[in-house]
Scaffold this motif. Structure first.
Motif, short mmCIF file in Angstrom:
data_model
loop_
_atom_site.label_atom_id
_atom_site.label_comp_id
_atom_site.label_asym_id
_atom_site.label_seq_id
_atom_site.Cartn_x
_atom_site.Cartn_y
_atom_site.Cartn_z
N CYS A 81 60.20 -53.04 23.97
CA CYS A 81 60.52 -53.81 25.17
C CYS A 81 59.56 -53.48 26.30
N MET A 82 59.39 -54.44 27.18
CA MET A 82 58.73 -54.20 28.46
C MET A 82 59.73 -54.53 29.56
N ILE A 83 59.91 -53.58 30.47
CA ILE A 83 60.77 -53.81 31.62
C ILE A 83 59.89 -54.00 32.84
N ILE A 84 60.02 -55.16 33.48
CA ILE A 84 59.25 -55.46 34.69
C ILE A 84 60.20 -55.33 35.88
N ASP A 85 59.91 -54.39 36.75
CA ASP A 85 60.77 -54.13 37.90
C ASP A 85 60.10 -54.69 39.16
N PHE A 86 60.71 -55.74 39.72
CA PHE A 86 60.18 -56.38 40.92
C PHE A 86 60.74 -55.70 42.15
N GLY A 87 60.15 -54.57 42.51
CA GLY A 87 60.61 -53.82 43.66
C GLY A 87 59.48 -53.64 44.67
N THR A 88 59.55 -52.56 45.43
CA THR A 88 58.49 -52.25 46.39
C THR A 88 57.16 -52.15 45.65
N ALA A 89 57.20 -51.53 44.48
CA ALA A 89 56.09 -51.59 43.54
C ALA A 89 56.49 -52.51 42.39
N LEU A 90 55.52 -53.17 41.82
CA LEU A 90 55.75 -53.99 40.63
C LEU A 90 55.39 -53.12 39.43
N THR A 91 56.40 -52.73 38.66
CA THR A 91 56.15 -51.79 37.55
C THR A 91 56.43 -52.45 36.21
N PHE A 92 55.64 -52.04 35.22
CA PHE A 92 55.77 -52.52 33.85
C PHE A 92 55.95 -51.29 32.96
N THR A 93 57.13 -51.10 32.43
CA THR A 93 57.42 -49.95 31.58
C THR A 93 57.63 -50.44 30.15
N THR A 94 56.87 -49.90 29.22
CA THR A 94 56.98 -50.31 27.82
C THR A 94 57.59 -49.19 27.01
N VAL A 95 58.66 -49.52 26.28
CA VAL A 95 59.36 -48.54 25.45
C VAL A 95 59.39 -49.06 24.02
#
Length: 254
Positions: free
Chosen positions: A125-139
Motif C-alpha cells: 500500500c501507499m498512504i498519501i497524507d494531505f497535511g502540512t507536509a504531503l507524505t507518501f508512505t509505502t508499506v
C-alpha cells in the motif's frame, strides 16, 4: 474507552473509541504556545458539550510531530484523566507487526498510517497524507515500511508563495476553472492544485516501477476528501486513518 490523539503541525485530531467504534472525533488548531492547562480547558469543554464521560477513558495513545507539546499533553492527560499517556515512539514500534526502517527518523503519524493500512489491506500500500507536509508512505504486504517521500503540503506551498512574494495573495486550494489562469488567484490555484496532481501521480507511478507491482493507494489527512477526486489512482479516502492506526496500536499496548 480509548482516547487517541494525533498532534500535527497544523491540527490536533483526537477521538474516543469504544469497542472499535468512534464515539466522537474532534479537530482543533495546533498551538505550540498553549500550556497543559489551556489544552485541558479545551478537552474538558469538548467532553462536556458532547456528553463524553472522561471517567470511562481507560487508555490514551498519543502521536506527536510537535515535540514541544509532548510534555504539555502528557501533563494534561495526567491531570485531566489521571492516566499516563502512551506516547508512540520507537520502543512501541517494536511491539507492532511492522518493520520500521530508521525508527528514530520516521514520524509517528506515518507509522500509525502504515499500521492501519497494513491491517486493513494486507498488501502493498501507499498512504498519501494531505497535511502540512504531503507524505507518501509505502508499506509492503509483509508489513515493512519500504520508504517515504515528502513534499510541501498544498496549503504550505500556497502560504510560502504569499509569504515570500510581494504581490501574490493567500488563496484557497481549490481547482480553478482552467489550467490557463486568467487572474492571480486562478493562476496560483492552477500551479498548485493542478500541478500537485502531476506530482502525486508521478510518485505513485515511479514507486510502482521500482517495486514492479501495483499499489493500493489510500488518501488521508485534512485535505484528503477535498483532493482525492482529482487523482484517478486513489483507491480509498479515510480522513481518520491515523486515529485508526493509533487505535490498533493501543490494543497491543498493555
Amino acid at each position: 474507552m480509548l482516547l487517541a490523539i494525533d498532534i500535527g503541525n497544523t491540527n490536533i485530531v483526537f477521538g474516543v473509541n469504544e469497542k472499535g467504534f468512534w464515539q466522537k472525533i474532534w479537530r482543533i488548531q495546533t498551538d505550540p504556545l498553549k500550556t497543559a492547562d489551556e489544552y485541558e480547558v479545551i478537552f474538558r469543554s469538548l467532553f462536556t458539550s458532547n456528553k463524553v464521560c472522561k471517567n470511562q477513558i481507560d487508555k490514551v495513545i498519543l502521536s506527536s510531530v510537535v515535540p514541544s507539546l509532548n510534555r504539555e499533553f502528557e501533563d494534561m492527560i495526567q491531570h485531566f484523566l489521571n492516566l499516563s499517556a502512551h506516547l508512540l515512539r520507537p520502543e512501541i514500534f517494536e511491539l507492532l507487526p511492522l518493520h520500521v526502517l530508521n525508527p528514530y527518523e520516521i514520524g509517528s503519524d506515518l507509522v500509525a498510517n502504515a499500521m492501519a493500512a497494513f491491517t486493513c489491506y494486507k498488501r502493498c500500500c501507499m498512504i498519501i497524507d494531505f497535511g502540512t507536509a504531503l507524505t507518501f508512505t509505502t508499506v509492503s504486504s509483509d508489513g515493512t515500511i519500504l520508504g517515504v517521500a515528502i513534499a510541501p503540503g498544498l496549503r504550505t506551498a500556497i502560504q510560502a508563495l504569499a509569504g515570500n512574494t510581494a504581490q501574490l495573495p493567500d488563496v484557497q486550494p481549490v481547482r480553478p476553472p482552467s489550467v490557463l489562469g486568467t487572474n492571480t488567484v486562478h493562476a496560483i490555484q492552477s500551479g498548485i492544485v493542478i500541478g500537485y496532481t502531476g506530482l502525486v501521480e508521478r510518485i505513485i507511478n515511479k514507486t510502482e516501477e521500482e517495486l514492479n507491482q501495483t499499489l493500493t493507494v489510500v488518501a488521508t489527512g485534512g485535505l484528503a476528501s477535498t483532493f482525492a477526486h482529482e487523482f484517478s489512482r486513489v483507491d480509498r479516502v479515510d480522513e481518520n486513518l491515523t486515529l485508526e492506526g493509533l487505535r490498533l496500536i493501543g490494543e497491543l499496548i498493555k
